[in-house]
Design an enzyme around this catalytic site. Structure first.
Site: not given
Ligand code: NAD
Length: 318
Positions: A56, A119
Site C-alpha cells: 500500500y 498477500h
Molecule cells: P473499502 O471498500 O473499504 O473502500 C475504501 C474507500 O471508501 C476509500 O476511498 C475510502 O476513503 C472510502 N470511504 C471509507 N469510508 C467512507 C465514508 N464513510 N464515506 C465515504 N467514503 C468512505 O475498500 P478497501 O480500502 O480496499 O478495503 C478496506 C481495507 O481492507 C483496505 O484498506 C486494506 O487494508 C484491506 N484490503 C486487503 C486486501 C488484500 O489483502 N488483498 C484487498 C482489499 C482490501
C-alpha cells in the site's frame, strides 16, 4: 463497538476494522496529519484491528501507520502482509518473506505482528505458497515475530485450495482475508469460503465493504476493476440512498457487519470524518427492510468479479 474472536487465535478484534491502504494514497492523496488523527480517533472509538501491507503506497502506508501507532501499539491488533510489493511485483520466496517481515516491523515501529498474511496469493504458484511461504511464516511465528499467520486474495477457491493442502493441522492457517466478495453487491464468499473456514476454525476477515469505494458518494477510484455497468449500478445505489436521506456507505457497512461468521470487516479510512461516520454506522440501528430493497434493486448486477492473478487460479472462467 462490538468485538469478536478471530477464529481460534483468541484475539479479540473490533467488528469494524481499520483498513490502512488509503494512508498509502491508494485512493488519492491522503493528508498525513489527518491520517494520524484518523488512526487516533479510531482507537479512541474502540477500533482495535488495523490492516496494512508493504504494497500500500509501496511502503508509505506502513510508515504512516507505524508513526501514528507510536505509543499506542499495545492498544491494537496489528496485521501486515508479505509477498506483494508492486502492481506486478510478487515474491513468495522464503528469503523475501524473512526480509519482508523485518522491514515491516521497522516501518511499523514494533517487534512483533499480531497477524502476518501472504498477500494476494492468486498471483503466486500455489505450490510455492504451500511448500515455502506458509512454512516460512510458521517459522517466523515460532521465532516470535508474528503471533498468527494467514492468506489473502480475491480468488476464493485458491484460498481454500491452499489452506486445504497445508494439511492436517487443526487450523492450516489461522486467518483468511477475503475482499470484494461479501458486500451489498456480492455475497459469493458464503458459497465458496465461509463453510470451509467455519469447519476449520479459521478466522474470517472481510475487506472492502464499500466495494473499494464504489458504494460511496465519492465513487470508485480510476483504477477500479469493476465493469462500467457495475460502476453505474453503484452510482444509482448511492443516488437512491441519498434521496432517502441516508449514506450508501452506512448501509453497505451495516450489511457486512451483520455477518455472523466474519470476525472483523475492514473499511479503508484516512480521515476523522470517515472514521466517525463508519463507527456510527457500525454501532447504529439497521434498517433491515431497506437492505432487502436495495439488494433487490442491485440483483441484476450482483455477484460479478473480475479476473486477477494466474489463469489457473481464477474462480470463474471469463
Ligand atoms: P473499502 O471498500 O473499504 O473502500 C475504501 C474507500 O471508501 C476509500 O476511498 C475510502 O476513503 C472510502 N470511504 C471509507 N469510508 C467512507 C465514508 N464513510 N464515506 C465515504 N467514503 C468512505 O475498500 P478497501 O480500502 O480496499 O478495503 C478496506 C481495507 O481492507 C483496505 O484498506 C486494506 O487494508 C484491506 N484490503 C486487503 C486486501 C488484500 O489483502 N488483498 C484487498 C482489499 C482490501
Amino acid at each position: 463497538m462490538e468485538y469478536a474472536t478471530l477464529g481460534r487465535t483468541g484475539l479479540r478484534v473490533s467488528k469494524l476494522g481499520f483498513g490502512a491502504s488509503p494512508l498509502g494514497n491508494e485512493f488519492g492523496e491522503a493528508d498525513p496529519a489527518e491520517g494520524e488523527r484518523a488512526v487516533h480517533c479510531a482507537i479512541d472509538l474502540g477500533i482495535n484491528y488495523f490492516d496494512v501491507a508493504p504494497y500500500y503506497g509501496r511502503t508509505l502506508a506502513e510508515t504512516r501507520l507505524g508513526a501514528a501507532l507510536e505509543g499506542r501499539r499495545d492498544k491494537v491488533v496489528l496485521a501486515t502482509k508479505c509477498g506483494r510489493y508492486d502492481v506486478d511485483g510478487f515474491d513468495f520466496s522464503a528469503a523475501r518473506i524473512r526480509l519482508s517481515i523485518d522491514e515491516s516491523l521497522q516501518r511499523l515501529r514494533t517487534d512483533y505482528l499480531d497477524v502476518f498474511l501472504a498477500h494476494d496469493i492468486e498471483f503466486a504458484d500455489a505450490r510455492q505458497v504451500v511448500e515455502e511461504a506458509i512454512p516460512t511464516m510458521r517459522e517466523l511465528q515460532q521465532e516470535g515475530k508474528a503471533r498468527f499467520i494467514g492468506i489473502t486474495g480475491l480468488q476464493l477457491n485458491m484460498l481454500r485450495r491452499v489452506a486445504e493442502r497445508i494439511g492436517a493441522e487443526a487450523a492450516p492457517v489461522d486467518a483468511i482475508l477475503s475482499y470484494c466478495r461479501y458486500n451489498l453487491l456480492i455475497t459469493d464468499m458464503d458459497d465458496l469460503l465461509t463453510p470451509f473456514v467455519q469447519r476449520h476454525g479459521i478466522g474470517l476477515i472481510n475487506a472492502s465493504p464499500l466495494h473499494m469505494g464504489l458504494l460511496t458518494a465519492g465513487g470508485p477510484p480510476s483504477w477500479h476493476p469493476a465493469t462500467a455497468e457495475v460502476k453505474e449500478m453503484g452510482r444509482r445505489l448511492v443516488q437512491f440512498c441519498w434521496q432517502l436521506g441516508i449514506r450508501a456507505s452506512d448501509l453497505a457497512l451495516q450489511f457486512c457487519l451483520q455477518h455472523p461468521d466474519v470476525a472483523t470487516t475492514l473499511a479503508g479510512m484516512s480521515t476523522v470524518e470517515h472514521v466517525r461516520q463508519n463507527v456510527a454506522a457500525a454501532t447504529g440501528s439497521v434498517d433491515a427492510a431497506l437492505i432487502v430493497e436495495v439488494r433487490t434493486l442491485i440483483s441484476p448486477f450482483a455477484n460479478r468479479i473480475w479476473p486477477t492473478g494466474r489463469p489457473e487460479n481464477q474462480d470463474y472462467a471469463s
